[in-house]
Design a protein around this motif. Sequence first.
Motif, mmCIF file in Angstrom:
data_model
loop_
_atom_site.group_PDB
_atom_site.id
_atom_site.type_symbol
_atom_site.label_atom_id
_atom_site.label_comp_id
_atom_site.label_asym_id
_atom_site.label_seq_id
_atom_site.Cartn_x
_atom_site.Cartn_y
_atom_site.Cartn_z
ATOM 1 N N MET A 201 35.228 37.712 20.204
ATOM 2 C CA MET A 201 36.413 38.082 20.587
ATOM 3 C C MET A 201 36.846 37.512 21.618
ATOM 4 O O MET A 201 36.305 37.014 22.614
ATOM 5 C CB MET A 201 36.256 39.632 20.952
ATOM 6 C CG MET A 201 37.451 40.154 21.609
ATOM 7 S SD MET A 201 37.364 41.782 22.522
ATOM 8 C CE MET A 201 36.656 42.950 21.211
ATOM 9 N N SER A 202 38.071 36.798 21.415
ATOM 10 C CA SER A 202 38.784 36.073 22.276
ATOM 11 C C SER A 202 39.968 37.179 22.916
ATOM 12 O O SER A 202 40.726 37.646 22.041
ATOM 13 C CB SER A 202 39.535 34.748 21.676
ATOM 14 O OG SER A 202 38.493 33.940 21.017
ATOM 15 N N TYR A 203 40.072 36.918 24.502
ATOM 16 C CA TYR A 203 41.291 37.841 24.875
ATOM 17 C C TYR A 203 41.579 36.976 26.259
ATOM 18 O O TYR A 203 40.915 36.353 26.887
ATOM 19 C CB TYR A 203 40.847 39.223 25.091
ATOM 20 C CG TYR A 203 39.658 39.358 25.723
ATOM 21 C CD1 TYR A 203 39.654 39.730 27.159
ATOM 22 C CD2 TYR A 203 38.444 39.128 25.251
ATOM 23 C CE1 TYR A 203 38.533 39.848 28.119
ATOM 24 C CE2 TYR A 203 37.120 39.317 25.974
ATOM 25 C CZ TYR A 203 37.299 39.850 27.311
ATOM 26 O OH TYR A 203 36.259 40.052 28.065
ATOM 27 N N GLU A 205 43.320 37.521 30.131
ATOM 28 C CA GLU A 205 43.712 38.368 31.249
ATOM 29 C C GLU A 205 44.678 37.918 32.015
ATOM 30 O O GLU A 205 45.129 36.641 31.957
ATOM 31 C CB GLU A 205 42.481 38.437 32.316
ATOM 32 C CG GLU A 205 41.184 38.928 31.700
ATOM 33 C CD GLU A 205 40.057 39.263 32.803
ATOM 34 O OE1 GLU A 205 40.043 38.626 33.713
ATOM 35 O OE2 GLU A 205 39.217 40.160 32.495
ATOM 36 N N LYS A 234 31.916 45.709 24.592
ATOM 37 C CA LYS A 234 33.373 45.627 24.277
ATOM 38 C C LYS A 234 33.522 46.318 23.004
ATOM 39 O O LYS A 234 32.698 46.872 22.439
ATOM 40 C CB LYS A 234 33.674 44.117 23.861
ATOM 41 C CG LYS A 234 33.389 43.269 24.822
ATOM 42 C CD LYS A 234 34.388 43.295 25.980
ATOM 43 C CE LYS A 234 34.489 42.592 27.159
ATOM 44 N NZ LYS A 234 35.525 42.820 28.250
ATOM 45 N N GLU A 279 49.207 40.365 19.578
ATOM 46 C CA GLU A 279 48.588 40.804 21.107
ATOM 47 C C GLU A 279 47.552 39.668 21.576
ATOM 48 O O GLU A 279 47.246 38.846 20.542
ATOM 49 C CB GLU A 279 47.745 42.131 21.241
ATOM 50 C CG GLU A 279 48.705 43.190 21.037
ATOM 51 C CD GLU A 279 47.808 44.504 20.957
ATOM 52 O OE1 GLU A 279 46.586 44.693 21.491
ATOM 53 O OE2 GLU A 279 48.538 45.659 20.694
ATOM 54 N N PHE A 281 44.819 38.717 22.156
ATOM 55 C CA PHE A 281 43.339 38.873 21.569
ATOM 56 C C PHE A 281 43.107 38.642 20.070
ATOM 57 O O PHE A 281 44.196 38.778 19.224
ATOM 58 C CB PHE A 281 42.769 39.853 22.200
ATOM 59 C CG PHE A 281 42.652 41.063 20.991
ATOM 60 C CD1 PHE A 281 41.315 41.342 20.541
ATOM 61 C CD2 PHE A 281 43.468 41.814 20.778
ATOM 62 C CE1 PHE A 281 40.994 42.270 19.462
ATOM 63 C CE2 PHE A 281 43.477 42.679 19.503
ATOM 64 C CZ PHE A 281 42.136 43.095 19.294
ATOM 65 N N SER A 282 41.958 38.115 19.887
ATOM 66 C CA SER A 282 41.768 38.031 18.289
ATOM 67 C C SER A 282 40.185 38.285 18.031
ATOM 68 O O SER A 282 39.478 37.944 19.103
ATOM 69 C CB SER A 282 42.243 36.523 17.657
ATOM 70 O OG SER A 282 41.337 35.670 18.263
#
Length: 309
Positions: A201-203, A205, A234, A279, A281-282
């Motif tokens: 998961m990439s996100y 902040e 997560k 959004e 994140f992916s």
Amino acid sequence: MHAWEAIEQSLAFIEENLTEEISTEELANTAGLSPFYFQRLFKRLVNKPVQEYVKLRRLAKAVESLSNTERRILDVALDYGFSSHANFTRVFKETYGITPEEYRKDLPMLNTFDRPEVSMNYVLVDEGIPLVVGNIVLEIQRKILKKPEIYLGLETQVCISRQIPVGESTSVDVPGQLWKRYHMEKVLVADNLSTGVEIGMSYMEDTMRDFFLYFAGGLAPNLPRSLPEDFVKKELSIGEYIVCRIEAEDFEYLVTTALNQASKYLFSIWLPHHSLTTEAFSVEKYYYDSEDMACMEIWVKPIPMKNRD
């Protein structure tokens, strides 16, 4: 012949002759273009100057050869057109941030430059229609996740500019290194994990402009009362997703070249054409229960472009 087909032809020539001397003029001749126009078109479609691309592909092949510790570093260097051990070491460190000797000692995962599939820039598929290109199969569709999924794993910061494909820069593959660590330490939570599904998961902040957070972990049907040190939880939340399914002949190709090519296609071609952004994140979802073919999915939450602010 379309212009992009001429470049595809030159890319094939480069792959077949990486151990030989390759001149820009020779490549232009194989493509049937003048050297001036060929260089301009090549840089536009490949995002690298001709000789820079040749160097990066030679280095990528050299990385594969270096994993064979029976071969001398000098022999690997000479095989791929580097004039000396010193010249190879300098270029290798400029590209990956470590020397060939350091790489051979620890064998870290590296971001190497793959041969691009230029044709993907000119093919658009509808939802639910497979796209076969090179050695991969892509299919994009919408999915509704009705129940949240919980994952346990590890996370780290990643510099955006130093990662392929988002930053188009070669270096140590930080997410790849995190996966290596997770697979060594997941025994600490093995009783809580499903063996069939893992995610990366990439996100972002709000406070991180030049970095993103990357999480590597496994599906956890059962949560422990407490987590081991450094492990985090997560959630893949309920909602609508655009899902890009990727299939390849083997897992190593799937999680490197195929993933990079599919990501570029999804984010640079397919989503903009459908007036969508996502959004911040992916998710890369890996499936280990498929016997016939290595497969994974990229999950993103769509946002119409007019609503992205």
